[in-house]
Design a protein around this motif. Structure first.
Motif, PDB file in Angstrom:
ATOM      1  N   LEU B 226       0.825  -1.208   0.000  1.00 33.07           N
ATOM      2  CA  LEU B 226       0.000   0.000   0.000  1.00 33.07           C
ATOM      3  C   LEU B 226       0.856   1.254   0.000  1.00 33.07           C
ATOM      4  O   LEU B 226       1.769   1.393   0.810  1.00 33.07           O
ATOM      5  CB  LEU B 226      -0.877   0.034   1.253  1.00 33.07           C
ATOM      6  N   ARG B 233       3.251   2.347   3.211  1.00 27.63           N
ATOM      7  CA  ARG B 233       2.718   2.090   4.554  1.00 27.63           C
ATOM      8  C   ARG B 233       3.182   0.732   5.046  1.00 27.63           C
ATOM      9  O   ARG B 233       2.892  -0.288   4.445  1.00 27.63           O
ATOM     10  CB  ARG B 233       1.186   2.139   4.520  1.00 27.63           C
ATOM     11  N   ARG B 234       3.930   0.758   6.134  1.00 24.08           N
ATOM     12  CA  ARG B 234       4.435  -0.484   6.700  1.00 24.08           C
ATOM     13  C   ARG B 234       3.486  -1.045   7.743  1.00 24.08           C
ATOM     14  O   ARG B 234       3.422  -2.233   7.959  1.00 24.08           O
ATOM     15  CB  ARG B 234       5.797  -0.246   7.329  1.00 24.08           C
ATOM     16  N   GLY B 235       2.734  -0.152   8.386  1.00 23.61           N
ATOM     17  CA  GLY B 235       1.908  -0.582   9.520  1.00 23.61           C
ATOM     18  C   GLY B 235       2.706  -0.540  10.801  1.00 23.61           C
ATOM     19  O   GLY B 235       3.939  -0.440  10.785  1.00 23.61           O
ATOM     20  N   HIS B 236       1.975  -0.579  11.915  1.00 26.81           N
ATOM     21  CA  HIS B 236       2.626  -0.388  13.214  1.00 26.81           C
ATOM     22  C   HIS B 236       3.650  -1.486  13.507  1.00 26.81           C
ATOM     23  O   HIS B 236       4.674  -1.238  14.124  1.00 26.81           O
ATOM     24  CB  HIS B 236       1.555  -0.356  14.309  1.00 26.81           C
ATOM     25  N   GLY B 238       4.775  -3.586  10.900  1.00 26.43           N
ATOM     26  CA  GLY B 238       5.316  -4.029   9.607  1.00 26.43           C
ATOM     27  C   GLY B 238       4.389  -4.959   8.840  1.00 26.43           C
ATOM     28  O   GLY B 238       4.764  -5.507   7.810  1.00 26.43           O
ATOM     29  N   ALA B 239       3.149  -5.141   9.318  1.00 24.31           N
ATOM     30  CA  ALA B 239       2.261  -6.140   8.712  1.00 24.31           C
ATOM     31  C   ALA B 239       1.118  -5.525   7.917  1.00 24.31           C
ATOM     32  O   ALA B 239       0.095  -6.181   7.707  1.00 24.31           O
ATOM     33  CB  ALA B 239       1.726  -7.078   9.793  1.00 24.31           C
ATOM     34  N   ALA B 240       1.260  -4.291   7.449  1.00 27.97           N
ATOM     35  CA  ALA B 240       0.221  -3.719   6.588  1.00 27.97           C
ATOM     36  C   ALA B 240       0.154  -4.487   5.280  1.00 27.97           C
ATOM     37  O   ALA B 240       1.161  -5.001   4.801  1.00 27.97           O
ATOM     38  CB  ALA B 240       0.512  -2.239   6.326  1.00 27.97           C
ATOM     39  N   GLY B 241      -1.043  -4.571   4.708  1.00 26.39           N
ATOM     40  CA  GLY B 241      -1.217  -5.225   3.408  1.00 26.39           C
ATOM     41  C   GLY B 241      -1.444  -6.730   3.482  1.00 26.39           C
ATOM     42  O   GLY B 241      -1.615  -7.371   2.451  1.00 26.39           O
ATOM     43  N   GLU B 242      -1.473  -7.288   4.688  1.00 26.05           N
ATOM     44  CA  GLU B 242      -1.575  -8.747   4.830  1.00 26.05           C
ATOM     45  C   GLU B 242      -3.020  -9.229   4.838  1.00 26.05           C
ATOM     46  O   GLU B 242      -3.363 -10.237   5.480  1.00 26.05           O
ATOM     47  CB  GLU B 242      -0.827  -9.207   6.090  1.00 26.05           C
TER      48      GLU B 242
END
Lengths: 385, 385
Positions: B226, B233-236, B238-242
């Protein structure tokens, strides 16, 4: 602040702005302190701050008698009452209008019930009456308002319209920005209710420490607002957060488990039914606990979709059902562990159903800050002293 | 650039950096032009730019003979070859290493097959051999590399580990940052493959014009990366987009429709089977078209979840299956209309399976830019002239 233009009036405005920024968010300050903070000379600051006081942007705090050495210096502070903003929650069942000063201090607030079946003109007329009453009680007129933000349900496009869908009857045909701009000379914006509630949680709610926030508005309908990297995400067409429209994530089904719970009084309206079930579940009623568990199981699929997509730090459970977070959140947490790779913190909103109007105030204040940052004093006219 | 410190060496470095930024992304510039761009005096710029040439950061472009009036001025340009970066795609089936200069110009590239069953030590050894070969072919050593980025499958945490899950056998136990840092004195980072591919699409692919991008890596596995507001965007954690981990969105089932299509040669490996089905569907084979339609139907649920959550401008269909986008995208578009409120643009990636390594190069270059912006010349040592 350095100026590139040579127009003296413009330069004076820029330097006044520099002082305004140096006053805001600081304790009352002396001319010497302001000079140190801005890099402007003491005599220049002295002139500028007098102008700001004369124009109503700043006020003087006369020195107390406590000082014994020499003559204590006058202090100046930003006059939060120089201007005001309105935050308006246009709900299906209620209208809530809040009025605050430029620091976000609440000056007046008014809540009126709305007829869920009311057409758009009736609803706008109720909004107008509420605004009239709030202004009257505060002893103000429309000219005292520097920015207005309105919250409504459904995705809102850049023009403030809700053309894709909204549960407000007939609302997709109205142009609330045009309606309110007729009364107010200031900027008017319309935003989705879940998005505003998310903003409120980061401003004054349970997510003040977080930059990556998923806000879930849980009630008879379920919605979401997203803050990523500290910024509200609207999406390319204003429709971010509308995951609930996807049947596969079961938000459309979730509240039905509450309404269909055995034992719910037949005469109860939807919201009352849910409140009854949460209360019964809290007291240990077996059927009610099953209904809440099923609600949480379906709710969890959509929350998991948001969590797996964004990996937020915090999920805020807000909206009307958040009063029953003590019953819902443990079950929701358990369901989420079945779906998620990494569980975010789950927090219950404490702002209740004021969150949308509060978020609207915050966005109106942001609008003013943007104008100030853009190098323009934000008053539609000079503030009244 | 103003300096607050008084250390003369530090001030010189800051002023050199100012010149480096003024050279980068501009056509070759004269001392007078650089003085105008930076606000530094001509004599100061003259000294600084000579130092930069001596240290290998800039190079001289001698004036051509074309000018007839007076003596034409020398021009200076940023020396893109002052340093280099590595982008490494550590895949299940392949290792791809790319080496570029500081402007992202590809200098060397090497692809080697990897054994899908290979353990982490074997896989790292293959990476090491590929890197050796790339450096040798380029006539460089590890000291010439200023930043390294490695792409792997699975969510990557802040330490570069893939502890939640990864299809690379045993990889969750290794520390690739530590392994590569032993060889390279420069910063090494590890990032998720889908995230890197998304970065590549915005850098050199089909989404260069967009700020809100959902990248779908479509292959035997399906993943997402994303870009929101122009930022990965990594997410808080690192698991964004999963989103693919959520059973309800059916990405886990989608590719199975291709493998299970009647008529697929029995001996075909997974990837070959999919290619066979896409080809047959393109030629009008009825069973194959049904299989692709079912694939598209399941894929659409996850894409709709991402779209309804983020409301992106563009969805990029990338990964191994993107070569068959002509067959898949029309069906995917049709399925998405059933789920979405607002349809984003669907675009097929043209970077193919180089996107992960390209995105890794871009992130390595960003790392260097961050150091430059942070006021430090980025070379681990002085660049070699």
């Amino acid at each position: 602040m350095a100026t590139t233009g040579t127009d003296p009036a413009r330069m004076r405005e820029m330097n006044q702005l520099t002082i305004v920024w140096a006053l805001r968010g600081n304790p009352p300050s002396t001319v010497t302190e302001l000079a140190g903070r801005t890099g402007l000379s003491r005599p220049a600051v002295d002139v500028l701050v007098q102008q700001l006081v004369a124009e109503g942007w700043a006020e003087v705090e006369e020195p107390g008698a406590s000082s014994t050495v020499g003559r204590p210096a006058r202090r100046y502070r930003f006059r939060a009452g120089a201007g005001h903003v309105l935050g308006i929650d246009v709900g299906v069942h209620k209208i809530l209008v809040m009025l605050s000063d430029l620091e976000g201090n609440l000056v007046q607030s008014l809540r009126r019930p709305a007829d869920p079946e009311a057409g758009p003109d009736d609803r706008l007329a109720t909004v107008d009456r509420c605004v009239d009453e709030v202004l009257r009680e505060a002893g103000m007129t429309a000219a005292d308002i520097w920015a207005v933000t309105v919250g409504v349900t459904g995705p809102v496009d850049a023009s403030g319209r809700t053309s894709l869908f909204t549960p407000l009857p007939g609302w997709n045909a109205v142009d609330p920005v045009a309606h309110l701009t007729e009364r107010f000379g200031c900027p008017v914006q319309v935003e989705n209710d879940c998005k505003l509630a998310a903003v409120a949680e980061r401003w004054k709610g349970v997510a003040q420490d977080a930059d990556d926030i998923v806000y879930v508005l849980a009630g008879i309908r379920t919605g979401a607002g997203l803050i990523i990297d500290g910024t509200l995400r609207r999406g390319h067409g204003g429709a971010a957060g509308e995951i609930g429209a996807l049947k596969a994530v079961r938000w459309l089904d979730a509240p039905g488990h509450l309404a269909g719970c055995p034992g719910v009084p037949a005469a109860a309206a939807q919201g009352e039914a849910a409140a009854w079930v949460f209360r019964a579940a809290r007291e240990g009623d077996r059927a009610a606990r099953t209904a809440v568990r099923r609600y949480a199981r379906d709710l969890a699929v959509g929350v998991a979709a948001l969590t797996l997509t964004l990996d937020p730090q915090v999920v805020v459970y807000g909206g009307g059902f958040s009063r029953s977070a003590d019953v819902v959140l443990p079950m929701l947490r358990q369901e989420l562990t079945k779906h998620c790779l990494r569980l975010p913190e789950l927090r219950a909103s404490t702002l209740g159903d004021e969150s949308v109007a509060l978020g609207a105030l915050r966005l109106a204040l942001d609008e003013i800050d943007d104008r100030l940052l853009g190098g323009r004093l934000a008053a539609p006219a000079a503030p009244r002293v």
